[in-house]
Design a protein around this motif. Structure first.
Motif, short mmCIF file in Angstrom:
data_model
loop_
_atom_site.label_atom_id
_atom_site.label_comp_id
_atom_site.label_asym_id
_atom_site.label_seq_id
_atom_site.Cartn_x
_atom_site.Cartn_y
_atom_site.Cartn_z
N VAL A 60 -9.64 -108.79 31.33
CA VAL A 60 -9.02 -109.28 32.57
C VAL A 60 -7.65 -109.87 32.32
O VAL A 60 -6.69 -109.57 33.03
N ARG A 61 -7.53 -110.69 31.28
CA ARG A 61 -6.25 -111.35 31.04
C ARG A 61 -5.35 -110.60 30.05
O ARG A 61 -4.22 -110.24 30.35
N ALA A 100 -13.19 -115.92 38.04
CA ALA A 100 -11.78 -115.67 37.76
C ALA A 100 -10.99 -116.04 39.01
O ALA A 100 -11.55 -116.24 40.09
N ALA A 156 -10.83 -115.56 32.55
CA ALA A 156 -12.04 -115.05 33.19
C ALA A 156 -13.20 -115.36 32.26
O ALA A 156 -13.08 -115.22 31.04
N LEU A 191 -4.41 -109.94 34.78
CA LEU A 191 -4.89 -110.16 36.15
C LEU A 191 -5.13 -111.63 36.45
O LEU A 191 -5.11 -112.04 37.61
N SER A 192 -5.40 -112.43 35.43
CA SER A 192 -5.78 -113.82 35.66
C SER A 192 -5.44 -114.63 34.43
O SER A 192 -5.33 -114.09 33.31
N THR A 213 -7.07 -114.79 40.83
CA THR A 213 -6.00 -113.82 40.64
C THR A 213 -5.15 -113.72 41.91
O THR A 213 -5.49 -114.30 42.95
N ARG A 241 -4.44 -108.27 43.95
CA ARG A 241 -5.12 -107.67 42.78
C ARG A 241 -6.58 -108.11 42.66
O ARG A 241 -7.22 -107.91 41.64
N THR A 255 -9.47 -106.88 39.99
CA THR A 255 -10.09 -107.85 39.09
C THR A 255 -11.61 -107.79 39.19
O THR A 255 -12.31 -107.80 38.17
#
Length: 441
Positions: A307-308, A334, A317, A313-314, A336, A340, A344
């Motif tokens: 995710v990161r 998460a 997570a 994206l964040s 975001t 998005r 995510t």
């Protein structure tokens, strides 16, 4: 599980630093736990440590916010806030002045299933600390002024939670997965339910919850069993044998819903959840290791990496296991950019499916177990943390030798164990997905 602690008083910071260092050393040598029973039958688990003159006492009672009557949500939280706001012959101001004068800390909090208390004191003030704790536990006053002050504080917090994306997501998830079960009710309550609570409500809840049956106690510090025994009787022997608890039903959470809450905030908060395990489940340790690899291991976990690190994206997570007495959840989270959020969620669900279908590699399992066993000492970096662990072991019925067994249980988890529990938890049904943020599309 979330708790709110109302702790009063401050102990010397430097003393806690010494306790931190010593606790880590003691863990390496294996903590020696004594089972202490007072003349009147009150049992506690004791870790004796005379390195510094500090005593930490933690305790819990059966029944937490799940015992709030319908329409009186927040009652147990308010009880935690007011128990030490005056007791016996001491008004709220007098009680708090004594705590400050003697550098004594007394606090209370609640979870869904249990009601908690704590005491921190120097050995030189132990007699006075025991007297004050006994008053708070046995004869709280529930005077109008402190009740109203604490109600106002909790009402303010409840109103803020109405526009807090994390709180909204948590309530939506609980409503979707717990339905009409008592676990779905907010521990904090609402501004309306808190505002209607009275001293009579608090007295009744005090009588229902604070009892010797189901009481667990952990003590750490410069105190021996002979000195501890009369303290236990002073504080707890006068309580009724049993409380008046309503039965809480076993619960299988409902999964598969998709819930989108609209809120004008910069980011979208995401929760992805499935039914989890209770703490006494034989698969719990395997699930704990699996969760570390999936999303509980911070920078090394699949969720964080996918995710990161790979997609940005964040900021983070993660996943966690949330065991209750009557059910359990596995929750991924998460936050975001709104545009998005769908991507995510898709990536997070992909990691659930990947764990269920493939499971981790041998190397991922080895590194996860190495980290989990090596970082265990961080749970024991203060006398208070050790005392809380002693209470937690008793509440989960893990046995007085669990500190000695725990790392070997983690080491014994095999790749087959992790893959089996991953399929059990992640392959059977679609998760519940909650998003809270700006309107999409």
């Amino acid at each position: 599980m979330m708790q709110n602690t109302f702790s009063k008083g401050v102990l010397p910071t430097i003393a806690f630093a010494f306790v931190t260092l010593f606790a880590l050393v003691r863990l390496a040598e294996a903590v020696e736990i004594q089972r202490v029973t007072s003349p009147q039958g009150i049992e506690a688990w004791l870790v004796e440590d005379h390195t510094v003159p500090i005593i930490a006492v933690n305790f819990s009672f059966d029944g937490g916010s799940s015992q709030d009557p319908a329409g009186k949500e927040g009652l147990t939280r308010l009880l935690a806030a007011t128990l030490d706001e005056g007791a016996g012959d001491l008004s709220s101001e007098e009680f708090q002045a004594k705590l400050e004068e003697l550098a004594i800390s007394i606090g209370f909090s609640t979870g869904k299933d249990r009601f908690y208390g704590s005491l921190r004191t120097l050995t030189s003030t132990l007699p006075e600390a025991g007297d004050l704790l006994a008053l708070a536990v046995n004869t709280p006053r529930f005077d109008e002024a402190p009740i109203e002050r604490m109600k106002t504080r909790l009402e303010t917090r409840a109103r803020r939670s109405e526009t807090d994306p994390n709180a909204i997501a948590g309530r939506s998830l609980a409503a979707a997965m717990f339905g009409d079960h008592t676990y779905a009710r907010p521990t904090l309550g609402t501004a309306v339910t808190i505002g209607a609570l009275t001293a009579d409500d608090l007295n009744a809840q005090h009588g229902r919850l604070l009892a010797k049956q189901g009481l667990t106690i952990g003590v750490v510090g410069a105190i021996d069993a002979k000195t501890l025994e009369p303290l236990l009787d002073k504080v707890f022997a006068g309580l009724p044998e049993s409380g008046d608890l309503k039965a809480v039903a076993e619960l299988t959470p409902t999964a598969g819903d998709e819930i989108a809450e609209e809120l004008a905030v910069p980011q979208t908060t995401i929760l992805v959840a499935l039914p989890g395990l209770k703490r006494d489940d034989p698969d719990y340790q395997a699930a704990y290791v699996m969760n570390h690899i999936l999303g509980g291991g911070s920078f090394t976990s699949w969720m964080y990496q996918e995710v990161r690190e790979k997609r940005g994206l964040s900021y983070g997570a993660n996943t966690s296991l949330s065991p209750y007495r009557h059910t359990g959840l596995l929750i991924g989270s998460a936050a975001t950019k709104a545009e998005r959020a769908g991507e995510t969620v898709s990536v997070m669900l992909d990691q659930f499916r990947r764990m269920a279908d493939e499971g981790p590699t041998d190397d991922e399992l080895r590194r996860a177990k190495q980290f989990i066993t090596g970082s265990y000492a961080l749970r024991f970096d203060s006398s208070g943390k050790i005392a809380r662990q002693l209470v937690a072991l008793q509440n989960a019925e893990l046995g007085i030798d669990y500190f000695d067994r725990r790392n070997s249980e983690i080491d014994a988890v095999t790749l087959e164990d992790v893959r089996r529990v991953a399929k059990r938890l992640l392959a059977e049904q679609a998760p519940t997905v909650v998003t809270v943020g700006p309107k999409q599309g």
